[in-house]
Scaffold this motif. Structure first.
Motif, PDB file in Angstrom:
ATOM      1  N   PHE A 124       0.830  -1.209   0.000  1.00 14.05           N
ATOM      2  CA  PHE A 124       0.000   0.000   0.000  1.00 14.05           C
ATOM      3  C   PHE A 124       0.867   1.263   0.000  1.00 14.05           C
ATOM      4  O   PHE A 124       0.559   2.232  -0.693  1.00 14.05           O
ATOM      5  N   ALA A 125       1.942   1.244   0.758  1.00 13.84           N
ATOM      6  CA  ALA A 125       2.837   2.403   0.758  1.00 13.84           C
ATOM      7  C   ALA A 125       3.475   2.594  -0.620  1.00 13.84           C
ATOM      8  O   ALA A 125       3.596   3.734  -1.106  1.00 13.84           O
ATOM      9  N   THR A 126       3.839   1.504  -1.257  1.00  9.92           N
ATOM     10  CA  THR A 126       4.422   1.576  -2.597  1.00  9.92           C
ATOM     11  C   THR A 126       3.407   2.123  -3.598  1.00  9.92           C
ATOM     12  O   THR A 126       3.740   2.988  -4.421  1.00  9.92           O
ATOM     13  N   GLN A 127       2.179   1.643  -3.528  1.00 13.11           N
ATOM     14  CA  GLN A 127       1.153   2.126  -4.452  1.00 13.11           C
ATOM     15  C   GLN A 127       0.840   3.601  -4.223  1.00 13.11           C
ATOM     16  O   GLN A 127       0.615   4.351  -5.175  1.00 13.11           O
ATOM     17  N   TYR A 128       0.856   4.017  -2.977  1.00 11.73           N
ATOM     18  CA  TYR A 128       0.636   5.439  -2.664  1.00 11.73           C
ATOM     19  C   TYR A 128       1.745   6.282  -3.291  1.00 11.73           C
ATOM     20  O   TYR A 128       1.487   7.301  -3.932  1.00 11.73           O
ATOM     21  N   GLY A 129       2.974   5.837  -3.131  1.00 14.31           N
ATOM     22  CA  GLY A 129       4.104   6.567  -3.716  1.00 14.31           C
ATOM     23  C   GLY A 129       4.069   6.558  -5.234  1.00 14.31           C
ATOM     24  O   GLY A 129       4.314   7.585  -5.883  1.00 14.31           O
TER      25      GLY A 129
END
Length: 181
Positions: A66-71
């Motif tokens: 999720f953090a990767t997709q947000y970035g």
């Protein structure tokens, strides 16, 4: 094993970034320059390399995905905004576009985390089986220490293997008690 880990992390990063871009575009975002994609692969691959150090649980992988997709969403949006001149009185797309974008990146994060978790489990199982197979072969091939064989004499009777093979012999034809005549 760092070479294998780097290969796995790179393959995951490329697929993750391309899948993320595909979902981003399907949700209404603009396509980005290939140089941006190449630049996005590096931090995603580095994160995957760090996480691949040992087997992770699904919670850790979901958080990282999720953090990767947000970035990646912000990288893609910034790259698309920089490539296109701003249009006066042009909104972002409203609530429906924002929800579609959120769902697209959430689905991508879920698929990425699941893929990583299943891949980690499968690789760990394969490595355990490989180690067990090698150990079995080493034990099977190793000479037994202090093992003395004695010659078989006739008074000992048939060996276990001979008795086992004799019991496994089958005769052709129907059983005697079930004869039709």
């Amino acid at each position: 094993m760092p070479a294998l880990r780097l290969l796995r992390a790179t393959a995951f990063a490329v697929v993750c970034v391309l899948m993320s871009l595909g979902m981003h575009v399907l949700a209404g975002g603009a396509a980005v320059d290939p140089a941006v994609l190449a630049a996005a692969v590096t931090p995603v691959g580095a994160g995957a390399f760090v996480l691949a150090r040992r087997q992770q649980g699904l919670g850790v992988l979901l958080t990282a995905a999720f953090a990767t997709q947000y970035g990646l969403h912000h990288v893609f949006s910034a790259a698309a905004a920089a490539a296109q001149p701003p249009v006066p009185a042009h909104g972002h797309g409203g609530l429906a576009a924002d929800v579609a974008m959120l769902l697209a990146h959430a689905v991508t994060a879920l698929l990425s985390a699941y893929w990583l978790e299943r891949g980690e489990s499968a690789l760990a199982t394969l490595l355990r089986l490989l180690v067990a197979s090698v150990l079995i072969l080493l034990v099977w091939r190793a000479p037994a220490a202090g093992h003395v064989t004695r010659p078989i004499t006739e008074q000992d009777g048939p060996s276990f293997l001979s008795r086992l093979l004799a019991a496994a012999v089958s005769r052709r034809g129907p059983p005697v008690g079930f004869s039709a005549i």
